[in-house]
Design a protein around this motif. Structure first.
Motif, PDB file in Angstrom:
ATOM      1  N   ILE A 230       0.791  -1.163   0.015  1.00 30.73           N
ATOM      2  CA  ILE A 230      -0.092  -0.093   0.145  1.00 30.73           C
ATOM      3  C   ILE A 230       0.779   0.985   0.020  1.00 30.73           C
ATOM      4  CG2 ILE A 230      -1.800   1.062   1.151  1.00 30.73           C
ATOM      5  CD1 ILE A 230      -2.450  -1.400   2.687  1.00 30.73           C
ATOM      6  N   ALA A 231       0.767   2.053  -0.963  1.00 25.76           N
ATOM      7  CA  ALA A 231       1.659   3.290  -1.226  1.00 25.76           C
ATOM      8  C   ALA A 231       1.030   4.554  -0.267  1.00 25.76           C
ATOM      9  CB  ALA A 231       1.797   3.630  -2.433  1.00 25.76           C
ATOM     10  N   LEU A 232       1.645   5.306   0.004  1.00 25.66           N
ATOM     11  CA  LEU A 232       1.030   6.543   0.546  1.00 25.66           C
ATOM     12  C   LEU A 232       1.375   7.804  -0.111  1.00 25.66           C
ATOM     13  CD1 LEU A 232      -0.199   7.906   3.222  1.00 25.66           C
ATOM     14  CD2 LEU A 232       2.121   8.020   4.175  1.00 25.66           C
ATOM     15  N   ILE A 233       0.727   8.373  -0.545  1.00 24.23           N
ATOM     16  CA  ILE A 233       0.691   9.627  -1.305  1.00 24.23           C
ATOM     17  C   ILE A 233       0.422  10.998  -0.233  1.00 24.23           C
ATOM     18  CG2 ILE A 233       0.564  11.077  -3.464  1.00 24.23           C
ATOM     19  CD1 ILE A 233       0.348   8.566  -4.919  1.00 24.23           C
ATOM     20  N   ASN A 234       1.192  11.419   0.531  1.00 23.79           N
ATOM     21  CA  ASN A 234       0.870  12.216   1.518  1.00 23.79           C
ATOM     22  C   ASN A 234       1.103  13.798   1.092  1.00 23.79           C
ATOM     23  OD1 ASN A 234       0.038  12.876   4.015  1.00 23.79           O
ATOM     24  ND2 ASN A 234       1.862  11.773   5.248  1.00 23.79           N
ATOM     25  N   GLY A 235       0.629  14.627   1.857  1.00 24.80           N
ATOM     26  CA  GLY A 235       0.901  16.106   1.772  1.00 24.80           C
ATOM     27  C   GLY A 235       2.365  16.345   2.352  1.00 24.80           C
ATOM     28  N   LEU A 236       2.837  17.550   2.416  1.00 29.69           N
ATOM     29  CA  LEU A 236       4.290  17.867   2.887  1.00 29.69           C
ATOM     30  C   LEU A 236       4.248  17.519   4.507  1.00 29.69           C
ATOM     31  CD1 LEU A 236       4.689  21.350   1.468  1.00 29.69           C
ATOM     32  CD2 LEU A 236       6.100  19.402   1.052  1.00 29.69           C
ATOM     33  N   GLU A 237       5.194  16.667   5.080  1.00 31.73           N
ATOM     34  CA  GLU A 237       5.042  16.116   6.314  1.00 31.73           C
ATOM     35  C   GLU A 237       5.566  17.083   7.247  1.00 31.73           C
ATOM     36  OE1 GLU A 237       6.585  11.957   6.032  1.00 31.73           O
ATOM     37  OE2 GLU A 237       4.585  11.588   4.805  1.00 31.73           O
ATOM     38  N   HIS A 238       6.047  18.299   6.990  1.00 33.46           N
ATOM     39  CA  HIS A 238       6.201  19.258   8.256  1.00 33.46           C
ATOM     40  C   HIS A 238       4.950  19.744   8.651  1.00 33.46           C
ATOM     41  CE1 HIS A 238       6.377  22.022   4.728  1.00 33.46           C
ATOM     42  NE2 HIS A 238       5.611  22.916   5.851  1.00 33.46           N
ATOM     43  N   MET A 239       3.718  19.541   7.713  1.00 28.12           N
ATOM     44  CA  MET A 239       2.245  20.046   8.224  1.00 28.12           C
ATOM     45  C   MET A 239       1.988  19.068   9.222  1.00 28.12           C
ATOM     46  SD  MET A 239       2.110  22.525   6.321  1.00 28.12           S
ATOM     47  CE  MET A 239       0.193  22.921   6.420  1.00 28.12           C
ATOM     48  N   ASP A 240       1.432  19.440   9.986  1.00 30.15           N
ATOM     49  CA  ASP A 240       0.785  18.635  11.254  1.00 30.15           C
ATOM     50  C   ASP A 240      -0.141  17.551  10.486  1.00 30.15           C
ATOM     51  OD1 ASP A 240       1.010  18.862  14.107  1.00 30.15           O
ATOM     52  OD2 ASP A 240      -1.104  18.174  13.768  1.00 30.15           O
ATOM     53  N   PHE A 241      -0.989  17.823   9.880  1.00 28.11           N
ATOM     54  CA  PHE A 241      -2.015  16.872   9.464  1.00 28.11           C
ATOM     55  C   PHE A 241      -1.424  15.722   8.597  1.00 28.11           C
ATOM     56  CE2 PHE A 241      -2.476  17.183   4.799  1.00 28.11           C
ATOM     57  CZ  PHE A 241      -1.887  18.405   4.444  1.00 28.11           C
ATOM     58  N   ALA A 242      -0.468  16.232   7.913  1.00 27.49           N
ATOM     59  CA  ALA A 242       0.278  15.067   7.099  1.00 27.49           C
ATOM     60  C   ALA A 242       0.999  14.253   7.880  1.00 27.49           C
ATOM     61  CB  ALA A 242       1.085  15.838   5.919  1.00 27.49           C
ATOM     62  N   TYR A 243       1.692  14.759   8.982  1.00 25.02           N
ATOM     63  CA  TYR A 243       2.446  13.907   9.803  1.00 25.02           C
ATOM     64  C   TYR A 243       1.655  12.714  10.546  1.00 25.02           C
ATOM     65  CZ  TYR A 243       5.110  12.746  13.990  1.00 25.02           C
ATOM     66  OH  TYR A 243       5.916  11.921  14.891  1.00 25.02           O
ATOM     67  N   ARG A 244       0.478  13.507  10.936  1.00 20.19           N
ATOM     68  CA  ARG A 244      -0.590  12.626  11.553  1.00 20.19           C
ATOM     69  C   ARG A 244      -1.195  11.429  10.758  1.00 20.19           C
ATOM     70  NH1 ARG A 244      -2.041  14.669  16.699  1.00 20.19           N
ATOM     71  NH2 ARG A 244      -1.314  16.727  17.061  1.00 20.19           N
ATOM     72  N   ARG A 245      -1.330  11.799   9.486  1.00 21.03           N
ATOM     73  CA  ARG A 245      -1.897  10.639   8.558  1.00 21.03           C
ATOM     74  C   ARG A 245      -0.954   9.582   8.360  1.00 21.03           C
ATOM     75  NH1 ARG A 245      -4.949  14.804   4.282  1.00 21.03           N
ATOM     76  NH2 ARG A 245      -6.540  15.279   5.538  1.00 21.03           N
ATOM     77  N   ARG A 246       0.582  10.175   8.190  1.00 17.62           N
ATOM     78  CA  ARG A 246       1.441   8.927   8.067  1.00 17.62           C
ATOM     79  C   ARG A 246       1.401   8.144   9.425  1.00 17.62           C
ATOM     80  NH1 ARG A 246       7.761   9.964   7.251  1.00 17.62           N
ATOM     81  NH2 ARG A 246       7.517  10.350   9.464  1.00 17.62           N
TER      82      ARG A 246
END
Lengths: 343, 343
Positions: B183-199
């Motif tokens: 399963i691949a993860l195509i996330n937002g910029l991970e210094h952003m809080d929401f993206a960090y939490r999603r990962r």
DNA sequence: ACAAATAACCAAAGCGCTTTGGAGATTTTC
DNA sequence: GAAAATCTCCAAAGCGCTTTGGTTATTTGT
């Protein structure tokens, strides 16, 4: 820290301090320098409301966002337009004041804003064919500028628009030159000025080549992805299906593309698509080889220019209204090709 | 028409007229009625700046839009969030004041706005992991509320967030249950809080089943359509290509879908996709059978609620900070199916 | 019937700034 | 060297509202 405190701190009168800060000449260079550094050190910024009361200027521009109860749709170009306008405002020291208003309360709100004097001017977005807002604002004597045009207005006012009819005429001709004879139009709501003009350009081009205008392959609706999908799906299943689509927004074009592929066809080969492209920042079309062939015009740039026009009008109220007609660029991408059966 | 004129017209003092209009009890019903009708007839609305000066309240909320020179990207959810917040503001009589600011000028601008007192509170959007804005605003004593959370903050403040980790954990489990192992993860910029939490949610779910976390199939970037397209294209051409994609935005998911189809694969059969869906008005996913299986949460609703939280805080400054964690709905659409080779 | 309470109103101060109309001090002009 | 001009600064008014601290009638309590 306010003016009084700052001036006491400096041992000067409020008058002198105010003049020093605002660049008036009746202040010696030495004093001015002292005042400026003291202001910076003490983190002094004049109270906007007091300054506004005294000067009669709000240092703010109003944007009223119509919000109809029927379709609570936020325009996808809204963000980029605001960003462009915001650049000009920020540079000139103006704030942007937003209000939502239901369609039938707009006049009330305009009058109220004029009475409350909390904006120096209003920027009007998305004018309809017979838009009443222009009349109301002229009536109120409030400076304003329009993104687009309201065809019904008779007297001059500030506006900036894309040459929509020319753009769509060129796009249609481009498709005709490729041999397409059945060209569908997937337009925005046609009581909107821009959509009306686009249809005009499309029809002009067809008529010029003696082709009939066929309502069967013309749609007008709010510009969503789903609208592009369903209308394309329907038209492709018609007996005499179009081989090309002229689309009013890249959002809609994405839906068009979905329907094309779902039908097992290939965009750019079996079916050609040209869309208008506002250069939305999260959906750039133009990097490398653009996905869509498009009539391109940056809405952000439009915001930037139009805001400046409005600021100029506010700064210099006697200047005549300014009109600005931008030409869209026709950019060739991967979504167009010769009509099938014509190599 | 101003207060003085109105009161002269009525033969009353300014005091009485002001009190009548503002609903104070020291006015007889008969007089109040007279005043109110006269105000309506004469189209009187109190001058905002004068009122603000006298009351010390600006009746406006500030939204500062960070505009980095590097990537001049306008958030696609911006418009809908603003629309939601605007509804609450309009209902409570507040204006929304927007300013653009370059990243490194934000602190200056906050201090300036606090000094100028032209807003009563500030709404912060898109917090990064170590966002400094929370500290600055707490320091300034300016009421504020955050859309999202800034993990670095230690003291309490008003926020509203989607349970991003839970949402992505559930979505990952959903894919795992369908038999997907890559399963691949195509996330937002991970210094952003929401993206960090999603990962975090994604990794938790994988780890719980003893699966390795493979950076080869994880991406983080600004959420554009093109990003979805290129990263998916790349990953699909890898030797051990993923069979499912977990995507952070519907805009990105459109690009993912493009890459899948361009590779001659079918989304929902060969490749599964789950995306987060903010319920953007021009790109609704949820009508009939949704195009994408998605973790759904309305950003407009978020704006509405958060604005109300901020208004409450301004109206009642001593109340403790409010937190609100919304759960995203996992909505099944056409983009997911069992892993290939597992019926 | 008289003091106390209440109702209904008003004059004026104050919010923080700009700007008008001076007033000294210094420099220029003849 | 006196008159005029120029600098540099200031006190106070005013922008349009709210609110404090009254005042004058009218009711109420006993």
């Amino acid at each position: 820290m306010n003016l009084k405190q700052l001036s006491e701190h400096l041992g000067l009168s409020q008058t002198t301090v105010s003049r020093a800060l605002n660049g008036y000449p009746e202040v010696s260079d030495a004093t001015r320098k002292k005042v400026l550094t003291a202001a910076r050190l003490n983190n002094y910024s004049p109270n906007t409301r007091a300054k506004g009361l005294a000067t009669g200027r709000a240092w703010a521009i109003g944007h009223i966002i119509p919000i109809s109860t029927k379709h609570e749709m936020v325009n996808p170009i809204f963000g980029d337009f605001i960003a462009g306008a915001g650049e000009s405002y920020a540079a000139a020291g103006f704030d942007m004041t937003l209000r939502l208003a239901e369609d039938d309360h707009i006049e009330t709100l305009y009058r109220e804003m004029a009475a409350k004097r909390n904006v120096d001017g209003i920027l009007v977005q998305g004018p309809a064919m017979d838009d009443e807002r222009v009349h109301i604002l002229q009536d109120l004597g409030m400076p304003f500028a329009v993104h687009g045009r309201a065809s019904s207005a008779t007297t001059a006012y500030n506006w900036l628009d894309v040459n929509n009819s020319r753009a769509f005429e060129r796009a249609t001709n481009f498709l005709l030159d490729l041999g397409h004879q059945r060209i569908a139009l997937i337009n925005g709501l046609e009581h909107m000025d821009f959509a009306y003009r686009r249809r005009g350009g499309y029809e002009t081009a067809l008529s010029a080549r003696g082709l009939a205008i066929d309502p069967q392959i013309m749609r007008a609706h709010e510009m969503t992805e789903r609208y592009g999908y369903t209308s394309t799906r329907d038209m492709l299943s018609q007996p005499n299906a179009p081989t090309a689509f002229l689309v009013s927004s890249i959002i809609v074009a994405i839906g068009v593309r979905r329907a094309i592929e779902e039908a097992g066809l290939k965009m750019g080969q079996d079916i050609s698509v040209i869309t208008h492209d506002d250069d939305i920042s999260y959906f750039r079309n133009g990097e490398e080889i653009p996905l869509f062939t498009a009539t391109h015009s940056s809405v952000r740039e439009a915001g930037r220019i139009l805001a400046q026009i409005l600021i100029d009008q506010i700064t210099n109220p006697t200047a005549p209204p300014v009109h600005r007609l931008l030409e869209a660029q026709l950019m060739v991408g991967q979504s167009t090709g010769p009509a099938p059966g014509r190599t």
